[in-house]
Design an enzyme around this catalytic site. Structure first.
Site, PDB file in Angstrom:
ATOM      1  N   GLY A 263       0.818  -1.201   0.000  1.00  0.00           N
ATOM      2  CA  GLY A 263       0.000   0.000   0.000  1.00  0.00           C
ATOM      3  C   GLY A 263       0.854   1.253   0.000  1.00  0.00           C
ATOM      4  O   GLY A 263       2.011   1.246  -0.433  1.00  0.00           O
TER       5      GLY A 263
ATOM      6  N   GLU B  19       5.609  -3.340   1.086  1.00  0.00           N
ATOM      7  CA  GLU B  19       5.764  -2.916  -0.302  1.00  0.00           C
ATOM      8  C   GLU B  19       4.979  -1.617  -0.448  1.00  0.00           C
ATOM      9  O   GLU B  19       3.758  -1.626  -0.560  1.00  0.00           O
ATOM     10  CB  GLU B  19       5.249  -3.984  -1.266  1.00  0.00           C
ATOM     11  CG  GLU B  19       6.023  -5.291  -1.207  1.00  0.00           C
ATOM     12  CD  GLU B  19       7.432  -5.180  -1.784  1.00  0.00           C
ATOM     13  OE1 GLU B  19       7.778  -4.103  -2.323  1.00  0.00           O
ATOM     14  OE2 GLU B  19       8.182  -6.169  -1.688  1.00  0.00           O
TER      15      GLU B  19
ATOM     16  N   CYS C  51       2.593   0.643  -8.442  1.00  0.00           N
ATOM     17  CA  CYS C  51       3.703   1.119  -7.613  1.00  0.00           C
ATOM     18  C   CYS C  51       4.947   1.311  -8.460  1.00  0.00           C
ATOM     19  O   CYS C  51       5.836   2.092  -8.098  1.00  0.00           O
ATOM     20  CB  CYS C  51       3.969   0.156  -6.458  1.00  0.00           C
ATOM     21  SG  CYS C  51       4.208  -1.555  -6.975  1.00  0.00           S
TER      22      CYS C  51
END
Length: 502
Positions: A234, A256, A290
């Site tokens: 997140g 992560e 991401c």
């Protein structure tokens, strides 16, 4: 809900009863349509899940690892059988184009294949002892229950990354999918349940469980002393909350978190290749990865040419229904994501930025409850404060540089450290970028973009990205505990360091 959608969910193992009557409303970002009202797990239910997982651990840790690998092999088979269906659900729920939805499920299949092989390769090592008649060795043993908390943008793959490794390492799993995309996670979990049913009674009750809910459910797992490892994906803000709570109880964590990924384009770059990589890197998943490309650092000698071609390409992007053939950019997940992008663009303008293309909402007349946006490019005079922040949207900042050393310094001068890349045909430039004096990210690529990681390598980043690793290489060691053993097979009892005692 249409009959076709009901059939789709049923093919994924999600029954009509599960999709109705709950308090968690799930809507599609494609058009705002209601998909489900799921029942949320309560705190006492989470406690019960952890107790079941602990009991399952006591049995599962003694099952030989290659036998545990057989379960993951069966999971891979189940995923292959419903790949198209789960991929469709990912597109419906996360807004990914069809190819990306399918690609995500393929990642689940791939990690099952990897974990199957891993189940016969959980190696320790033999160490030379300084004492005669002694041998030292290291073993890796199962760790305990693992909680997997995922984000909306990869609602299936990240669960599989963690669960496949945890299961072959001897750990039960409790899965908490994102409240923004729980159906994709549930469909992936149902495939695991079917694999467990086929595997038989060697799999103890409670080996794999799912907890549906919001932040309070995640918090209950994070704080529970019975959870040995928390893997959470997140925002950096989320990680600042999760990390200390797990550390306070001396648990393990895999975080992560955010990425502010850059590409350096040198005068020696193949601009055709770079252009294609920029396009996928910056606009895939509507910029909600991401590993999305967020900063483009270009040598001034090629900057104008590359920008002209890039702006022209951006203007022709097909935006719309992610399930329609030819669409390249689907919707943002929700209104909050759109507002965050608008706020960042205003800040960029105030800090000297020049909007080259995009940024506006589109298709609002056709889909008033959905948030489609034209991907944006903003040319910046320097790496200002807004550029150093991650905005989870298709917003690409462009910066110029004169020397490669300057470009690398700019590249590294952000709080995040996930993924990076350079486009160059000059071996000296490439090697400098990959060296200790180059990129400070966990992933550093050459002549490919920052995203699209394969499962064979360890995935993760440094600094505010969290510092941890998932997926391939030796990431499996995080799911196990290390035991160092010394065996004396002599008839003497010498002490280490030559100590004489008594």
């Amino acid at each position: 809900m249409t009959d076709a959608l009901s059939h789709l969910f049923e093919r994924c193992g999600i029954t009509p009863g599960e999709r109705q009557g709950g308090t968690l409303h799930v809507r599609s970002p494609i058009d705002g349509a209601a998909l489900a009202r799921l029942h949320e797990s309560t705190a006492p239910e989470v406690d019960g899940m952890v107790a079941e997982a602990q009991a399952a651990f006591r049995a599962w840790r003694s099952v030989p690892a290659p036998v545990r690998g057989e379960l993951v092999r069966l999971w891979g088979e189940e995923l292959r059988a419903v790949k198209a269906h789960i991929g469709h659900v990912v597109s419906l729920e996360a807004g990914k184009i069809a190819q990306e939805g399918l690609g995500e499920v393929q990642e689940c299949v791939d990690i099952c294949d990897f974990a199957l092989g891993l189940s016969r390769q959980l190696y320790g090592r033999t160490i030379v002892s300084e004492r005669p008649g002694h041998r030292m060795m290291e073993q890796y043993h199962p760790l305990g229950p693992v909680a997997v908390i995922t984000a909306f943008n990869f609602p299936s793959a990240v669960f599989a990354w963690n669960a496949a490794l945890a299961l072959v390492c001897g750990d039960p799993v409790i899965f908490k999918p994102s409240e923004k995309a729980p159906l994709s996670g549930l469909a992936t979990f149902r495939a695991l349940e079917r694999a467990i049913a086929r595997f038989g009674d060697k799999a103890p009750q409670g080996l794999a469980q799912i907890a549906i809910g919001r932040a309070d459910v995640a918090q209950a797992l994070v704080e529970h002393p019975g959870i040995a490892l928390v893997s959470a994906t997140g925002s950096t803000r989320m990680g600042r909350s999760v990390g200390p709570k797990v550390a306070q109880r001396f648990g393990r964590r895999i975080l992560e978190l955010g990425g502010n990924n850059a590409m350096i384009v040198t005068p020696a770059a193949d601009l055709d290749m770079a252009l294609r990589a920029i396009l996928f890197g910056a606009v895939a998943t509507a910029g909600q990865r991401c590993t999305t490309l967020r900063r483009l650092i270009v040598h001034r000698s090629v900057k104008d040419e590359l920008l002209a071609r890039l702006v022209k390409t951006y203007a022709s992007l097909r935006i719309g229904d992610p399930l329609a053939e030819g669409t390249l950019v689907g919707p943002l997940i929700d209104e909050a994501a759109f507002e965050a992008m608008q706020s960042a663009m205003r800040s960029a303008g105030e800090q000297g930025g020049r909007l080259l293309v995009g940024g506006e909402r589109v298709l609002a007349d056709r889909h008033p409850q959905a948030w489609y946006v034209q991907p944006a490019i903003v040319e910046m005079p320097a790496q200002t404060e807004v550029v150093r922040q991650e905005t989870f949207a298709p917003l690409l900042y462009v910066l110029g540089y004169d020397t490669l050393e300057q470009a690398i310094e700019m590249h590294n001068d952000v709080p995040q450290g996930l993924s990076s890349c350079i486009f160059s045909s000059d071996v000296r430039e490439v090697e400098l970028f990959l060296s200790a004096a180059g990129s400070d990210c966990g992933i550093a690529n050459v002549n490919i973009g920052p995203n699209g990681a394969e499962i064979g390598g360890a995935f993760g980043g440094e600094k505010e990205t969290g510092g941890d690793r998932e997926s391939g290489s030796d990431a499996w060691k995080q799911y196990m505990r290390r035991s160092t053993n010394t065996i004396n097979y002599s008839r003497e009892l010498p002490l280490a360091q030559g100590i004489q005692f008594g």
